[in-house]
Write an enzyme that holds these catalytic residues in place. Structure first.
Site, mmCIF file in Angstrom:
data_model
loop_
_atom_site.group_PDB
_atom_site.id
_atom_site.type_symbol
_atom_site.label_atom_id
_atom_site.label_comp_id
_atom_site.label_asym_id
_atom_site.label_seq_id
_atom_site.Cartn_x
_atom_site.Cartn_y
_atom_site.Cartn_z
ATOM 1 N N MET A 117 -2.298 -7.336 6.805
ATOM 2 C CA MET A 117 -3.248 -8.197 6.077
ATOM 3 C C MET A 117 -2.633 -8.835 4.830
ATOM 4 O O MET A 117 -3.347 -9.173 3.885
ATOM 5 C CB MET A 117 -4.469 -7.367 5.655
ATOM 6 C CG MET A 117 -5.136 -6.604 6.781
ATOM 7 S SD MET A 117 -6.433 -5.533 6.144
ATOM 8 C CE MET A 117 -6.760 -4.507 7.606
ATOM 9 N N SER A 118 -1.323 -9.002 4.818
ATOM 10 C CA SER A 118 -0.704 -9.542 3.593
ATOM 11 C C SER A 118 0.558 -10.324 3.935
ATOM 12 O O SER A 118 0.717 -10.794 5.057
ATOM 13 C CB SER A 118 -0.349 -8.380 2.654
ATOM 14 O OG SER A 118 0.691 -7.595 3.189
ATOM 15 N N HIS A 167 -7.609 4.176 6.184
ATOM 16 C CA HIS A 167 -6.730 3.830 5.063
ATOM 17 C C HIS A 167 -5.936 5.045 4.581
ATOM 18 O O HIS A 167 -4.764 4.923 4.201
ATOM 19 C CB HIS A 167 -7.558 3.226 3.918
ATOM 20 C CG HIS A 167 -6.737 2.650 2.799
ATOM 21 N ND1 HIS A 167 -5.819 1.643 2.989
ATOM 22 C CD2 HIS A 167 -6.677 2.946 1.473
ATOM 23 C CE1 HIS A 167 -5.240 1.337 1.830
ATOM 24 N NE2 HIS A 167 -5.750 2.128 0.897
ATOM 25 N N ASN A 184 0.800 3.099 11.517
ATOM 26 C CA ASN A 184 -0.077 3.542 12.611
ATOM 27 C C ASN A 184 0.185 2.674 13.829
ATOM 28 O O ASN A 184 0.777 1.605 13.719
ATOM 29 C CB ASN A 184 -1.557 3.372 12.193
ATOM 30 C CG ASN A 184 -1.861 1.951 11.738
ATOM 31 O OD1 ASN A 184 -1.612 1.593 10.587
ATOM 32 N ND2 ASN A 184 -2.347 1.137 12.647
ATOM 33 N N TYR A 223 -8.373 -10.756 1.274
ATOM 34 C CA TYR A 223 -9.697 -10.187 1.591
ATOM 35 C C TYR A 223 -10.464 -9.716 0.358
ATOM 36 O O TYR A 223 -11.652 -9.421 0.442
ATOM 37 C CB TYR A 223 -9.589 -9.046 2.612
ATOM 38 C CG TYR A 223 -8.744 -7.854 2.191
ATOM 39 C CD1 TYR A 223 -9.152 -6.989 1.181
ATOM 40 C CD2 TYR A 223 -7.538 -7.591 2.833
ATOM 41 C CE1 TYR A 223 -8.374 -5.907 0.806
ATOM 42 C CE2 TYR A 223 -6.747 -6.516 2.467
ATOM 43 C CZ TYR A 223 -7.169 -5.675 1.448
ATOM 44 O OH TYR A 223 -6.405 -4.613 1.081
ATOM 45 N N GLU A 224 -9.793 -9.662 -0.798
ATOM 46 C CA GLU A 224 -10.521 -9.264 -2.005
ATOM 47 C C GLU A 224 -11.493 -10.363 -2.451
ATOM 48 O O GLU A 224 -12.382 -10.119 -3.260
ATOM 49 C CB GLU A 224 -9.539 -8.888 -3.122
ATOM 50 C CG GLU A 224 -8.804 -7.588 -2.800
ATOM 51 C CD GLU A 224 -7.723 -7.252 -3.820
ATOM 52 O OE1 GLU A 224 -8.073 -6.982 -4.972
ATOM 53 O OE2 GLU A 224 -6.533 -7.278 -3.450
ATOM 54 N N SER A 280 0.807 -1.229 0.000
ATOM 55 C CA SER A 280 0.000 0.000 0.000
ATOM 56 C C SER A 280 0.833 1.269 0.000
ATOM 57 O O SER A 280 1.657 1.481 0.883
ATOM 58 C CB SER A 280 -0.888 0.052 1.243
ATOM 59 O OG SER A 280 -1.755 -1.032 1.285
ATOM 60 N N HIS A 325 -3.029 0.713 -4.844
ATOM 61 C CA HIS A 325 -2.271 -0.380 -5.456
ATOM 62 C C HIS A 325 -2.356 -0.233 -6.959
ATOM 63 O O HIS A 325 -3.429 -0.233 -7.538
ATOM 64 C CB HIS A 325 -2.843 -1.738 -5.035
ATOM 65 C CG HIS A 325 -2.437 -2.135 -3.661
ATOM 66 N ND1 HIS A 325 -1.368 -2.941 -3.415
ATOM 67 C CD2 HIS A 325 -2.945 -1.811 -2.463
ATOM 68 C CE1 HIS A 325 -1.233 -3.107 -2.111
ATOM 69 N NE2 HIS A 325 -2.188 -2.427 -1.512
ATOM 70 N N ALA A 384 2.400 -2.435 4.586
ATOM 71 C CA ALA A 384 2.058 -1.440 5.593
ATOM 72 C C ALA A 384 1.500 -2.222 6.785
ATOM 73 O O ALA A 384 0.772 -3.197 6.590
ATOM 74 C CB ALA A 384 1.005 -0.492 5.048
ATOM 75 N N HIS A 423 -4.851 -9.102 -2.367
ATOM 76 C CA HIS A 423 -5.041 -9.506 -0.972
ATOM 77 C C HIS A 423 -6.071 -10.620 -0.871
ATOM 78 O O HIS A 423 -7.007 -10.688 -1.666
ATOM 79 C CB HIS A 423 -5.511 -8.319 -0.136
ATOM 80 C CG HIS A 423 -4.485 -7.237 -0.004
ATOM 81 N ND1 HIS A 423 -4.300 -6.286 -0.964
ATOM 82 C CD2 HIS A 423 -3.581 -6.983 0.975
ATOM 83 C CE1 HIS A 423 -3.327 -5.466 -0.579
ATOM 84 N NE2 HIS A 423 -2.867 -5.877 0.584
#
Ligand code: HPA
Length: 276
Positions: free
Chosen positions: A213-214, A248, A237, A87-88, A33, A63, A115, A85
């Site tokens: 998440m990756s 995001h 963060n 989650y897609e 990201s 992306h 990230a 990802h």
């Protein structure tokens, strides 16, 4: 049922790339990201993912969705701008398609970037953490499913997944450039919601230093193919419950700011790989 990735499809995608270049690729870098601008190479060739048979397009804001090939000094590098990802929702084998492709192209060194939220107190936005190990809480393993022997073992050893030699190179590179490179354990969640504060407390208790998440599915598949893996989390963060709220846009902004540092670390790692 999503389309299945198999060796024939990978061969077709390899051919699409081989028809554009006539040199071997020494290393691949996956940019997460907001990190696309990291790809600066000589003899620049850009191949949109859409032109690679079977290659899944990423749908995530920030992306870019293309492959950049070229040279950094002497080393030939493939930059993957944007990743698919889990989650897609298109299936885990699409998430790791790029790594199967790299392996089939003969690429032996993989640098993953992402990230991530900082869980450990000293990891603040803008910091970079090199991943030394992971906790897979995605609820999936990318090696589930049909096994093709040409891809490697069915039961893959992950005890040395994050390559020690590459870790040493990166640490030395950071030192040479007077930069701090943290080390830590990355916990992978499926997302796409961020974690709850209670989940972050759980991850902390279990030894996680950062969360994202990756990366983990790609690293596991790279291990199956016998590739060397180095992975970096850009802390964008503080994890949930340790700051007011998360979004995001903030992740993208922090990624942009810390990019020069990450570039220095990746560049120096690449030059040390080249010097081997
Ligand atoms: N959690 C999960 N993924 C992330 C985060 C986070 O706090 N920050 C950037 N990616």
């Amino acid at each position: 049922m999503p389309t299945l990735v198999n060796p024939d499809l990978i061969t077709r995608s390899v051919n699409a790339i081989r028809s554009r270049i006539d040199y071997p690729i020494q290393a691949a870098v996956v940019l997460g990201s907001g990190l696309s601008d990291l790809a600066t190479v000589d003899n620049h060739i850009e191949i949109p993912y859409a032109e690679i048979p079977g290659y899944p397009a990423s749908t995530v804001m920030g992306h870019k969705g293309s492959l950049i090939l070229g040279f950094q000094k002497e080393i030939s590098v493939a930059y993957f701008l944007g990743r698919k990802h889990f989650y897609e929702g298109d299936g885990i084998d699409k998430t790791v398609f790029s790594v199967r492709l790299m392996a089939a192209l003969g690429i032996q060194n993989l640098i993953l970037t992402n990230a991530a939220g900082g869980i450990r107190e000293d990891l603040l936005p803008g910091d970079i953490m090199m991943i030394t190990d992971h906790l897979n809480f995605m609820g999936i393993n990318p090696l589930i499913g049909k096994h093709y022997q040409e891809w490697g073992e069915r039961f893959v050893d992950l005890s040395g997944l994050y390559n020690r030699q590459l870790l040493q190179y990166a640490m030395a590179g950071a030192k040479e450039n007077s930069m701090i490179l943290h080390k830590g354990i990355y916990a992978a969640m499926s997302g796409p919601s961020y974690e709850t504060p209670a989940e972050i407390r759980m991850l902390k208790m279990l030894g996680a230093d950062a969360v994202g998440m990756s990366t983990v599915p790609e690293a596991i598949v790279a291990a199956q193919h016998g590739m060397r893996v180095a992975a970096f989390s850009l802390i964008t963060n503080k994890a949930a419950g340790q700051q007011e709220s998360l979004n995001h846009a903030e992740v993208m902004e922090a990624a942009k700011k810390a990019m020069p540092e990450l570039r220095t670390i990746v560049d120096s790692l690449l030059s040390k790989i080249d010097a081997e």
